[in-house]
Design a protein around this motif. Structure first.
Motif, mmCIF file in Angstrom:
data_model
loop_
_atom_site.group_PDB
_atom_site.id
_atom_site.type_symbol
_atom_site.label_atom_id
_atom_site.label_comp_id
_atom_site.label_asym_id
_atom_site.label_seq_id
_atom_site.Cartn_x
_atom_site.Cartn_y
_atom_site.Cartn_z
ATOM 1 N N ASN A 284 0.791 -1.225 0.000
ATOM 2 C CA ASN A 284 0.000 0.000 0.000
ATOM 3 C C ASN A 284 0.829 1.283 0.000
ATOM 4 O O ASN A 284 0.264 2.372 0.007
ATOM 5 C CB ASN A 284 -0.948 0.007 1.205
ATOM 6 C CG ASN A 284 -1.987 -1.087 1.101
ATOM 7 O OD1 ASN A 284 -2.433 -1.424 0.014
ATOM 8 N ND2 ASN A 284 -2.346 -1.668 2.222
ATOM 9 N N LYS A 285 2.128 1.179 0.008
ATOM 10 C CA LYS A 285 3.006 2.353 0.010
ATOM 11 C C LYS A 285 3.348 2.739 -1.424
ATOM 12 O O LYS A 285 3.553 1.872 -2.273
ATOM 13 C CB LYS A 285 4.322 2.067 0.751
ATOM 14 C CG LYS A 285 4.192 1.976 2.241
ATOM 15 C CD LYS A 285 4.060 3.348 2.819
ATOM 16 C CE LYS A 285 3.827 3.267 4.304
ATOM 17 N NZ LYS A 285 3.261 4.506 4.815
ATOM 18 N N PRO A 286 3.447 4.060 -1.692
ATOM 19 C CA PRO A 286 3.943 4.460 -3.014
ATOM 20 C C PRO A 286 5.420 4.093 -3.111
ATOM 21 O O PRO A 286 6.089 3.929 -2.081
ATOM 22 C CB PRO A 286 3.751 5.982 -3.010
ATOM 23 C CG PRO A 286 3.693 6.371 -1.577
ATOM 24 C CD PRO A 286 3.120 5.192 -0.836
ATOM 25 N N PRO A 287 5.952 3.954 -4.310
ATOM 26 C CA PRO A 287 7.362 3.573 -4.459
ATOM 27 C C PRO A 287 8.286 4.516 -3.678
ATOM 28 O O PRO A 287 8.154 5.733 -3.745
ATOM 29 C CB PRO A 287 7.615 3.704 -5.962
ATOM 30 C CG PRO A 287 6.269 3.510 -6.575
ATOM 31 C CD PRO A 287 5.293 4.118 -5.609
ATOM 32 N N CYS A 288 9.179 3.926 -2.918
ATOM 33 C CA CYS A 288 10.114 4.694 -2.096
ATOM 34 C C CYS A 288 11.371 3.865 -1.874
ATOM 35 O O CYS A 288 11.474 2.738 -2.357
ATOM 36 C CB CYS A 288 9.464 5.062 -0.755
ATOM 37 S SG CYS A 288 8.978 3.644 0.241
ATOM 38 N N THR A 289 12.297 4.405 -1.134
ATOM 39 C CA THR A 289 13.513 3.678 -0.775
ATOM 40 C C THR A 289 13.283 3.010 0.570
ATOM 41 O O THR A 289 12.866 3.655 1.530
ATOM 42 C CB THR A 289 14.715 4.638 -0.680
ATOM 43 O OG1 THR A 289 14.898 5.266 -1.951
ATOM 44 C CG2 THR A 289 15.980 3.891 -0.305
ATOM 45 N N VAL A 290 13.552 1.716 0.632
ATOM 46 C CA VAL A 290 13.419 0.958 1.875
ATOM 47 C C VAL A 290 14.801 0.408 2.210
ATOM 48 O O VAL A 290 15.406 -0.294 1.401
ATOM 49 C CB VAL A 290 12.400 -0.200 1.750
ATOM 50 C CG1 VAL A 290 12.276 -0.943 3.064
ATOM 51 C CG2 VAL A 290 11.047 0.328 1.298
#
Length: 169
Positions: free
Chosen positions: A43-49
């Motif tokens: 459910n998260k928009p694309p990001c750096t994890v």
């Protein structure tokens, strides 16, 4: 990819995530079970994890990447030097996010499942070779207590051991 960075402190059953913006400000914190972790990243928009490099981190990087995020692994020594406050799961996740936002920190590339399979085979083989050597040395040592001395080396143990029938003192 937006400027959101998530630091993820992994564990066996409970995970801690800290979301930070590009300025390092904490946006949210989450304590997640293993089952909820999948939904969380879906459910998260694309990001750096970012994760700390450890046992299961290769698996988690593959899972997180499958959801469209950029997964990075950070070497543990970098994380420890950036931790603020006492060691706890949220502080670790926060430090992981901080390190991931730096440009001068090298990340650890995560392995594909095929690369992990090959590494597993090498590790198992290495363990078997060490155990075989240890067993040969132990056998030679025990036989020497009965006055039977075998030359050093596994080839000599294999060659001479079948001819030792009875232990007579």
């Amino acid at each position: 990819m937006n400027s959101l960075t998530i630091g993820l402190d992994t564990a066996k059953s409970v995970f801690h995530a800290v979301e930070k913006n590009s300025r390092g400000r904490v946006l949210s914190k989450a304590k997640l079970t293993r089952a909820k972790l999948f939904t969380y990243f879906a459910n998260k928009p694309p990001c750096t994890v970012a994760l700390e490099a450890c046992g299961a981190s290769h698996y988690w990087c593959r899972v997180i990447s499958a959801y469209g995020h950029k997964a990075v692994m950070i070497a543990p020594q970098y994380v420890a030097s950036h931790r603020k406050g006492n060691k706890n799961d949220f502080n670790d996740a926060s430090a992981i996010a901080d390190v991931a936002q730096r440009d001068d920190i090298r990340t650890v590339p995560y392995k594909s499942i095929e690369q992990q399979d090959i590494q597993l085979l090498h590790r198992v083989r290495e363990r078997l070779v060490r155990q075989r050597t240890a067993l040969g040395n132990q056998s030679r040592g025990l036989l020497s207590e009965y006055g039977i001395v075998l030359r050093q080396g596994l080839a000599h143990v294999r060659k001479e051991l079948p001819f030792i029938r009875h232990l007579k003192g």
